[in-house]
Write an enzyme that holds these catalytic residues in place. Structure first.
Site, short mmCIF file in Angstrom:
data_model
loop_
_atom_site.label_atom_id
_atom_site.label_comp_id
_atom_site.label_asym_id
_atom_site.label_seq_id
_atom_site.Cartn_x
_atom_site.Cartn_y
_atom_site.Cartn_z
N CYS A 107 0.86 -1.32 0.77
CA CYS A 107 -0.07 -0.18 0.54
C CYS A 107 0.76 1.00 0.13
CB CYS A 107 -0.48 0.21 1.13
SG CYS A 107 -2.19 -1.12 1.38
N ARG A 142 3.45 -0.44 -4.99
CA ARG A 142 3.42 -0.72 -3.48
C ARG A 142 2.43 -1.86 -3.37
NH1 ARG A 142 6.55 2.16 0.34
NH2 ARG A 142 5.47 1.27 0.64
N TRP A 174 -3.03 -3.24 -1.58
CA TRP A 174 -2.66 -4.52 -1.49
C TRP A 174 -2.84 -4.75 -0.31
CZ3 TRP A 174 -0.85 -8.20 0.54
CH2 TRP A 174 -0.06 -9.78 0.30
N ASN A 228 -1.58 2.46 5.81
CA ASN A 228 0.01 1.09 4.91
C ASN A 228 -0.15 0.29 5.98
OD1 ASN A 228 1.51 -0.04 3.95
ND2 ASN A 228 2.76 0.92 4.07
N GLY A 229 0.13 -0.71 6.53
CA GLY A 229 0.02 -1.84 7.01
C GLY A 229 -1.42 -2.35 7.62
N GLU A 247 17.40 -17.27 -8.26
CA GLU A 247 16.84 -15.43 -8.74
C GLU A 247 16.88 -15.44 -10.65
OE1 GLU A 247 16.64 -13.38 -7.64
OE2 GLU A 247 16.40 -11.43 -8.66
N LYS A 274 12.18 -14.81 -11.43
CA LYS A 274 12.06 -14.14 -12.56
C LYS A 274 11.21 -14.17 -13.49
CE LYS A 274 13.64 -11.12 -10.69
NZ LYS A 274 13.77 -10.31 -9.48
N GLU A 312 8.24 -14.60 -11.30
CA GLU A 312 7.29 -13.39 -10.66
C GLU A 312 6.63 -12.57 -12.15
OE1 GLU A 312 8.66 -11.08 -8.12
OE2 GLU A 312 11.13 -11.23 -8.81
N HIS A 321 18.42 -36.42 -7.83
CA HIS A 321 17.69 -37.02 -5.77
C HIS A 321 16.28 -36.78 -6.57
CE1 HIS A 321 21.12 -38.05 -4.83
NE2 HIS A 321 22.14 -36.96 -5.41
N LYS A 379 6.13 -4.29 -4.68
CA LYS A 379 7.92 -4.51 -4.44
C LYS A 379 8.27 -4.08 -3.25
CE LYS A 379 11.92 -2.42 -5.78
NZ LYS A 379 11.67 -3.47 -7.31
O1 M6R Z 1 13.23 -4.78 0.22
P1 M6R Z 1 13.83 -6.15 -0.22
O2 M6R Z 1 14.96 -6.53 -0.98
O3 M6R Z 1 13.75 -6.39 1.51
O4 M6R Z 1 12.29 -6.98 -0.71
C1 M6R Z 1 12.81 -8.19 -0.58
C2 M6R Z 1 11.47 -9.52 -1.34
O5 M6R Z 1 10.45 -8.97 -1.17
C3 M6R Z 1 12.06 -8.62 -3.20
O6 M6R Z 1 13.66 -8.91 -3.18
C4 M6R Z 1 11.24 -9.50 -3.98
O7 M6R Z 1 11.15 -10.69 -3.64
C5 M6R Z 1 10.87 -9.06 -5.61
N1 M6R Z 1 9.52 -9.59 -6.16
C6 M6R Z 1 12.09 -10.42 -6.48
O8 M6R Z 1 12.23 -9.87 -7.18
#
Ligand code: M6R
Length: 609
Positions: free
Chosen positions: A2, A27, A74, A100-101, A482, A486, A489, A505, A604
């Site tokens: 949010c 956000r 969100w 927000n929260g 990673e 990517k 997501e 395994h 984010k």
């Molecule tokens: O702001 P942060 O680095 O603490 O965020 C961590 C994760 O929320 C962030 O890396 C998230 O996994 C992204 N969507 C990855 O692309």
């Protein structure tokens, strides 16, 4: 999660709120709303979906006002719909709140307020705040907010306005971030600095337990008991241009292309090519304190966690310090073992991730030395650690982390070298050799980005696949994780990252012609082992892509497609191998028409548990 925004000043308020919300949209983006005050009347407009929907709605039926607040959501409590969208109101419609929260005790509060005669219209936790402010309102809005927040448990950044006390927005913080922008006869409140950059570079960061009373003529800061506070005004160096797309189709693509510069900026001023010395005087932890460190624990989430896994290799190889890497969301609930000789490194792009912050707070009871690796200056995590090593990546708007990953790797490499020097684990010649390798990385990254077209052509062949496997070993296992993250997501394709040696395994059972495998195969100590893993897949009709050194002829015979990268010190392969994987995911997602910068269900900054 949010975003909140508020504006008071002479300009037309709605366009400022809408532009601000667009910059906060990363956000959360399942519903949005604004409330503006016009001649002692509050007008509220809310829509399900993104800011663009709210903007269209407001164009068809405009609202005018002299000040107001906005919100992008969100959803946590209450499904995403217009009724649950913020701002939320009290029974009389004279008080509105954006939040927000999470208010953890909202159910008992709601029950009590209902018994006292309040009527609720939404399924949200936030609505209790509006009714609490209503309950306690006597003469001033800030006093009512001060009393209301005494009853709240959980996390909140709120902005409140009321027609019963005109001309002010009251913001309060306990948990999620609140920044106040000080302009020329205009003032702002926001979840982060991005919406403010076009108007002011004078920013005040609220701490937990603090409030701001924001009017056109000035801002008053106080604590939850009403005691007035003198707050430091910070001057922000980020420019408005940094949060524009700069001709790229998506922020993510722009940010992928910024990586050479980001690595340069993160290394700049911190390494000496003459002496091989690393200079990290700025971090706030003395070499003497680091000298006695016997182990390190890295705590992070998501992409930052993957950077931490790479960091383990850097720190163990270069500084010979044993490292555990932990998911913040798991570690905080463990009976962890730490002491004052442990270096706890919290990695977070935003510095606001709720689990990372909570884990940091939990570990501090054991008095370790704590260091943040963070991209957002003055965010919550670096404010609570003993020291901070900032990554100089600039604002990252795409929800998928890209350039901040590279910046985190650069920071971790610097930290590993610094620790090694402080602890006498490395001589000058070895230092210089690592530093020279690091210095050459940005140029090598540029070479990879120059091949973006051929990576795009390759990616387009895989647009309709539903599953992908990513394999790496050693320092490139986190790169596989990673790369898979990517892809899943932003394109919603199922992808799994695995260490190559674990294939047999279990996961090898998945291999068929519909499950391609992306391998990361630099010529390093486990090259031959990776070739064996590749051969195991090939004999089961698996299709294999390989990110490999450009001078590697052998690999071309073993796999179906090679994505070449310049050769580099094997330990530093993740800096280079990650780039084609980011591009590969980006081009697939873009071709599938996915919302690359704002993937579904994500936000984010994950500022709730
Ligand atoms: O702001 P942060 O680095 O603490 O965020 C961590 C994760 O929320 C962030 O890396 C998230 O996994 C992204 N969507 C990855 O692309």
């Amino acid at each position: 999660m949010c975003g909140i925004i508020g504006y008071t000043g002479p300009k037309s308020v709605v366009p400022i709120l809408i532009e601000g919300l667009k910059k906060l949209e990363y956000r959360g983006y399942d519903s949005a709303g604004v409330a503006v005050v016009n001649k002692s009347k509050i007008q509220v407009r809310r829509v399900k979906g993104k800011i663009i929907g709210l903007e269209k709605n407001l164009k068809l039926s405009p609202l005018n006002g002299s000040y107001g607040v906005g919100h992008t959501r969100w959803a946590t409590h209450g499904r995403p719909c217009e009724e649950n969208a913020h701002p939320h109101q009290d029974c009389t419609g004279s008080i509105v709140v954006v939040h927000n929260g999470i208010i953890e005790n909202y159910l008992p509060l709601k029950q009590k307020l209902k018994e006292e005669g309040h009527t609720f219209c939404t399924e949200t936790d936030t609505e209790v705040i509006a009714h609490l402010v209503e309950k306690y309102f006597q003469s001033s809005l800030e006093e009512a907010v001060q009393q209301a927040v005494q009853e709240l448990e959980g996390a909140y950044a709120i902005a409140v306005l009321s027609t019963r006390d005109l001309g002010k927005i009251v913001a309060a913080k306990d948990g999620p971030p609140v920044v106040v922008g000080l302009g020329d006869k205009e003032n702002f409140v926001s979840s982060d600095i991005n919406p403010l950059l076009n108007y002011t570079q004078k920013i005040v960061f609220l701490e937990d337990g603090e409030m701001a009373v924001i009017g056109t003529q000035g801002v008053k800061f106080c604590d939850f008991k009403g005691s007035v506070l003198e707050k430091k005004v910070e001057h922000i160096t980020w420019s408005p241009l940094m949060i524009e797309k700069g001709g790229f189709k998506h922020f993510m693509l722009k940010e992928i292309f910024e990586q050479p510069q980001v690595v340069r900026d993160t290394l700049k001023g911190r390494i000496s090519l003459d002496s091989g010395k690393i200079c990290l005087d700025e971090i706030g932890i003395t070499p003497e304190s680091l000298k006695d460190i016997t182990r390190a624990v890295i705590i992070a989430c998501g992409t930052s966690y993957h950077a931490g896994l790479v960091g383990k290799y850097f720190l163990e190889t270069i500084a010979r310090v044993p490292v555990d890497v932990e998911f913040a969301s798991e570690y905080r609930y463990r009976e962890f073992i730490l002491d004052e000789k442990t270096l706890v490194i919290v990695i977070s792009q935003s510095g606001e991730t709720a689990d990372s912050l909570a884990a940091l707070r939990a570990v501090k009871e054991k008095n370790p030395v704590s260091l943040a690796i963070c991209n957002v200056v003055n965010s919550s995590i670096p404010r609570e650690t003993d020291g901070v090593l900032y990554t100089h990546a600039g604002p990252e708007i795409g929800v998928a982390a890209t350039k901040t990953f590279s910046a985190q790797l650069a920071a971790l490499a610097l930290l590993a070298l610094h620790l090694a020097q402080v602890k006498g684990k490395i001589n000058e010649k070895e230092s210089l050799s690592f530093i020279e390798s690091l210095q050459r990385i940005p140029h090598k990254m540029e070479n990879i980005l120059n091949q973006a077209k051929s990576i795009e052509e390759l990616a387009l062949e895989f647009v309709s696949f539903s599953h992908f496997l990513y394999l790496g070993r050693g320092v490139n296992f986190p790169v596989a994780l990673e790369g898979a993250l990517k892809l899943k997501e932003i394109s919603y394709i199922h992808a799994e990252g695995y260490p190559g040696g674990e294939m047999k395994h279990g996961p090898i059972a998945l291999i068929d012609e519909k499950m391609p495998t992306m391998t990361i195969v630099p010529r390093d100590g486990v090259y031959e082992k990776m070739l064996s893993n590749i051969s195991e897949i090939k004999t089961r009709d698996g299709y294999i892509l390989a990110v490999a050194f450009e001078d590697d002829e052998e690999i071309k015979e073993k796999v179906d497609k090679v994505i070449p990268i310049p050769s580099v010190h094997p330990l530093f392969t993740p800096f280079l191998a990650t780039l084609p994987l980011q591009l590969f995911a980006y081009y697939i997602a873009s071709k599938r028409g996915a919302d690359v910068d704002q993937p579904r269900n994500l936000a984010k900054s994950v500022t709730v548990e």
